[in-house]
Scaffold this motif. Structure first.
Motif, PDB file in Angstrom:
ATOM      1  N   VAL A 121     -29.126  56.240  -8.786  1.00 31.59           N
ATOM      2  CA  VAL A 121     -29.649  55.485  -7.645  1.00 31.59           C
ATOM      3  C   VAL A 121     -28.921  55.945  -6.399  1.00 31.59           C
ATOM      4  N   ARG A 122     -29.535  55.668  -5.233  1.00 33.99           N
ATOM      5  CA  ARG A 122     -29.032  56.255  -3.998  1.00 33.99           C
ATOM      6  C   ARG A 122     -28.603  55.244  -2.934  1.00 33.99           C
ATOM      7  N   ASP A 123     -28.609  53.958  -3.259  1.00 34.04           N
ATOM      8  CA  ASP A 123     -28.131  52.968  -2.294  1.00 34.04           C
ATOM      9  C   ASP A 123     -27.520  51.786  -3.037  1.00 34.04           C
ATOM     10  N   GLY A 124     -26.770  50.962  -2.297  1.00 36.30           N
ATOM     11  CA  GLY A 124     -26.026  49.882  -2.907  1.00 36.30           C
ATOM     12  C   GLY A 124     -26.875  48.755  -3.449  1.00 36.30           C
ATOM     13  N   MET A 181     -18.403  54.860  -2.625  1.00 37.05           N
ATOM     14  CA  MET A 181     -18.066  53.798  -1.693  1.00 37.05           C
ATOM     15  C   MET A 181     -18.945  53.801  -0.446  1.00 37.05           C
ATOM     16  N   GLY A 182     -19.461  54.976  -0.057  1.00 37.15           N
ATOM     17  CA  GLY A 182     -20.190  55.080   1.203  1.00 37.15           C
ATOM     18  C   GLY A 182     -21.698  55.018   1.035  1.00 37.15           C
ATOM     19  N   LEU A 183     -22.195  54.018   0.321  1.00 38.31           N
ATOM     20  CA  LEU A 183     -23.636  53.911   0.067  1.00 38.31           C
ATOM     21  C   LEU A 183     -24.365  53.246   1.223  1.00 38.31           C
ATOM     22  N   PRO A 184     -25.626  53.627   1.487  1.00 40.26           N
ATOM     23  CA  PRO A 184     -26.439  52.939   2.495  1.00 40.26           C
ATOM     24  C   PRO A 184     -26.949  51.594   1.969  1.00 40.26           C
ATOM     25  N   ARG A 185     -27.445  50.763   2.887  1.00 44.45           N
ATOM     26  CA  ARG A 185     -28.008  49.440   2.618  1.00 44.45           C
ATOM     27  C   ARG A 185     -26.944  48.428   2.206  1.00 44.45           C
ATOM     28  N   GLN A 186     -26.040  48.834   1.347  1.00 44.02           N
ATOM     29  CA  GLN A 186     -24.913  47.985   0.954  1.00 44.02           C
ATOM     30  C   GLN A 186     -23.821  48.903   0.428  1.00 44.02           C
ATOM     31  N   ASP A 187     -22.628  48.827   1.034  1.00 41.17           N
ATOM     32  CA  ASP A 187     -21.607  49.789   0.635  1.00 41.17           C
ATOM     33  C   ASP A 187     -21.100  49.525  -0.777  1.00 41.17           C
ATOM     34  N   GLY A 188     -20.454  50.527  -1.344  1.00 42.50           N
ATOM     35  CA  GLY A 188     -20.004  50.441  -2.720  1.00 42.50           C
ATOM     36  C   GLY A 188     -19.016  49.318  -2.966  1.00 42.50           C
ATOM     37  N   MET A 189     -18.148  49.041  -1.978  1.00 41.40           N
ATOM     38  CA  MET A 189     -17.154  47.983  -2.142  1.00 41.40           C
ATOM     39  C   MET A 189     -17.821  46.624  -2.323  1.00 41.40           C
ATOM     40  N   GLN A 190     -18.833  46.340  -1.506  1.00 45.90           N
ATOM     41  CA  GLN A 190     -19.534  45.061  -1.625  1.00 45.90           C
ATOM     42  C   GLN A 190     -20.323  45.001  -2.929  1.00 45.90           C
ATOM     43  N   THR A 191     -20.911  46.122  -3.298  1.00 45.00           N
ATOM     44  CA  THR A 191     -21.647  46.185  -4.572  1.00 45.00           C
ATOM     45  C   THR A 191     -20.721  45.878  -5.740  1.00 45.00           C
ATOM     46  N   LEU A 237     -16.025  53.393 -12.214  1.00 44.80           N
ATOM     47  CA  LEU A 237     -15.215  54.452 -11.619  1.00 44.80           C
ATOM     48  C   LEU A 237     -15.740  54.689 -10.215  1.00 44.80           C
ATOM     49  N   ILE A 238     -14.883  54.514  -9.218  1.00 49.11           N
ATOM     50  CA  ILE A 238     -15.337  54.674  -7.841  1.00 49.11           C
ATOM     51  C   ILE A 238     -15.083  56.095  -7.355  1.00 49.11           C
ATOM     52  N   LEU A 239     -16.046  56.584  -6.566  1.00 50.62           N
ATOM     53  CA  LEU A 239     -15.907  57.863  -5.883  1.00 50.62           C
ATOM     54  C   LEU A 239     -15.672  57.585  -4.409  1.00 50.62           C
ATOM     55  N   THR A 240     -14.696  58.246  -3.830  1.00 45.93           N
ATOM     56  CA  THR A 240     -14.435  58.032  -2.415  1.00 45.93           C
ATOM     57  C   THR A 240     -14.002  59.336  -1.763  1.00 45.93           C
ATOM     58  N   ALA A 241     -14.403  59.499  -0.520  1.00 46.81           N
ATOM     59  CA  ALA A 241     -13.949  60.642   0.256  1.00 46.81           C
ATOM     60  C   ALA A 241     -12.637  60.313   0.956  1.00 46.81           C
ATOM     61  N   GLN A 242     -12.198  59.061   0.812  1.00 46.81           N
ATOM     62  CA  GLN A 242     -10.995  58.616   1.494  1.00 46.81           C
ATOM     63  C   GLN A 242      -9.804  58.739   0.548  1.00 46.81           C
ATOM     64  N   GLU A 263      -7.665  48.874  -2.503  1.00 46.12           N
ATOM     65  CA  GLU A 263      -8.730  47.895  -2.262  1.00 46.12           C
ATOM     66  C   GLU A 263      -9.787  47.975  -3.365  1.00 46.12           C
ATOM     67  N   GLY A 264     -10.161  49.190  -3.738  1.00 46.31           N
ATOM     68  CA  GLY A 264     -11.166  49.350  -4.780  1.00 46.31           C
ATOM     69  C   GLY A 264     -10.697  48.829  -6.122  1.00 46.31           C
ATOM     70  N   LEU A 265      -9.464  49.143  -6.492  1.00 45.11           N
ATOM     71  CA  LEU A 265      -8.925  48.676  -7.771  1.00 45.11           C
ATOM     72  C   LEU A 265      -8.775  47.157  -7.775  1.00 45.11           C
ATOM     73  N   ASP A 266      -8.336  46.588  -6.662  1.00 44.80           N
ATOM     74  CA  ASP A 266      -8.199  45.136  -6.579  1.00 44.80           C
ATOM     75  C   ASP A 266      -9.556  44.434  -6.610  1.00 44.80           C
ATOM     76  N   ALA A 267     -10.604  45.129  -6.182  1.00 46.99           N
ATOM     77  CA  ALA A 267     -11.945  44.539  -6.192  1.00 46.99           C
ATOM     78  C   ALA A 267     -12.588  44.573  -7.579  1.00 46.99           C
ATOM     79  N   GLY A 268     -11.925  45.253  -8.523  1.00 48.51           N
ATOM     80  CA  GLY A 268     -12.453  45.252  -9.886  1.00 48.51           C
ATOM     81  C   GLY A 268     -12.784  46.605 -10.448  1.00 48.51           C
ATOM     82  N   ALA A 269     -12.515  47.689  -9.700  1.00 47.39           N
ATOM     83  CA  ALA A 269     -12.747  49.029 -10.248  1.00 47.39           C
ATOM     84  C   ALA A 269     -11.727  49.314 -11.339  1.00 47.39           C
TER      85      ALA A 269
END
Length: 221
Positions: free
Chosen positions: A30-33, A52-62, A76-81, A89-95
């Motif tokens: 899929v291509r958006d959050g 993490m950088g998804l359109p419509r709804q970012d990965g963190m909120q998803t 497993l989160i992918l991030t350019a950061q 932040e990602g791990l604390d959010a449940g990743a």
């Protein structure tokens, strides 16, 4: 092993999907959050790769929404950061794990296998049930130390049964584990694969629970 990929970059997404397919993964992309959250809540996948950088709804909120709904599928989160704060932040959010882009496909596959093993209470890549020894990394199988040749589908089905040994699985559940979107599945495909597994491992390796589904016993008497 069926996984969900949420990535909006067409080049990266197609590369990950094709690369993981070569290592035995069935990938739904899929291509958006918003679409990702819908599929995550359906809980049809063994693991989730979430950009993490998804359109419509970012990965963190998803991710946060999924955990609020008690979804336990490993993520497993992918991030350019590459910043430590972003990873925390990602791990604390449940990743459960993360990778920084660009992604090495061999490492991604290994991390996914590890996440799925841990989610089923396993720590090793080798599963053993009733004398059958399966290595999910090398995709090899032995019975009483003798190598057994399996097709890709047969291997994936056996892996599913071994990871859920002792649990009854319906045909629909098995199809969801084995086939990604858009794959044509004949009405008796699961039965045919089970027939071949029984020929190679014995009739009792997988038992039919009439009107319900199939089960691989944890031990045979």
């Amino acid at each position: 092993m069926r996984v969900l990929l949420a990535e909006d970059d067409e080049t990266l997404g197609s590369g990950i999907k094709a690369g993981l397919a070569q290592h035995g993964f069935q990938v739904d992309w899929v291509r958006d959050g918003v679409a990702a959250e819908r599929e995550i809540l359906a809980q049809m996948h063994e693991a989730i790769i979430l950009d993490m950088g998804l359109p419509r709804q970012d990965g963190m909120q998803t991710l946060k929404n999924a955990r609020l709904h008690k979804v336990k599928t490993p993520v497993l989160i992918l991030t350019a950061q590459d910043a430590v704060a972003s990873r925390i932040e990602g791990l604390d959010a449940g990743a459960d794990d993360y990778l920084v882009k660009p992604v090495d496909l061999l490492e991604l596959g290994a991390r996914l296998r590890a996440l799925v093993r841990r989610s089923h209470g396993e720590t090793q890549s080798i599963l053993t049930v009733n004398g059958i020894c399966l290595n999910s990394t090398t995709r090899t199988v032995t019975l009483q130390d003798s190598t057994v040749e399996l097709s890709s589908r047969e291997f994936d089905l056996l892996l599913t049964f071994m990871m859920h040994a002792g649990r009854v699985l319906t045909r629909e559940q098995l199809e969801k584990h084995l086939y990604s979107w858009g794959t044509e599945v004949s009405s008796n495909a699961i039965e045919v694969h089970i027939y071949h597994l029984r020929k190679k491992f014995g009739n009792d390796v997988i038992q039919t629970i009439r009107g319900v589904g199939y089960v691989m016993p944890k031990s045979q008497t």
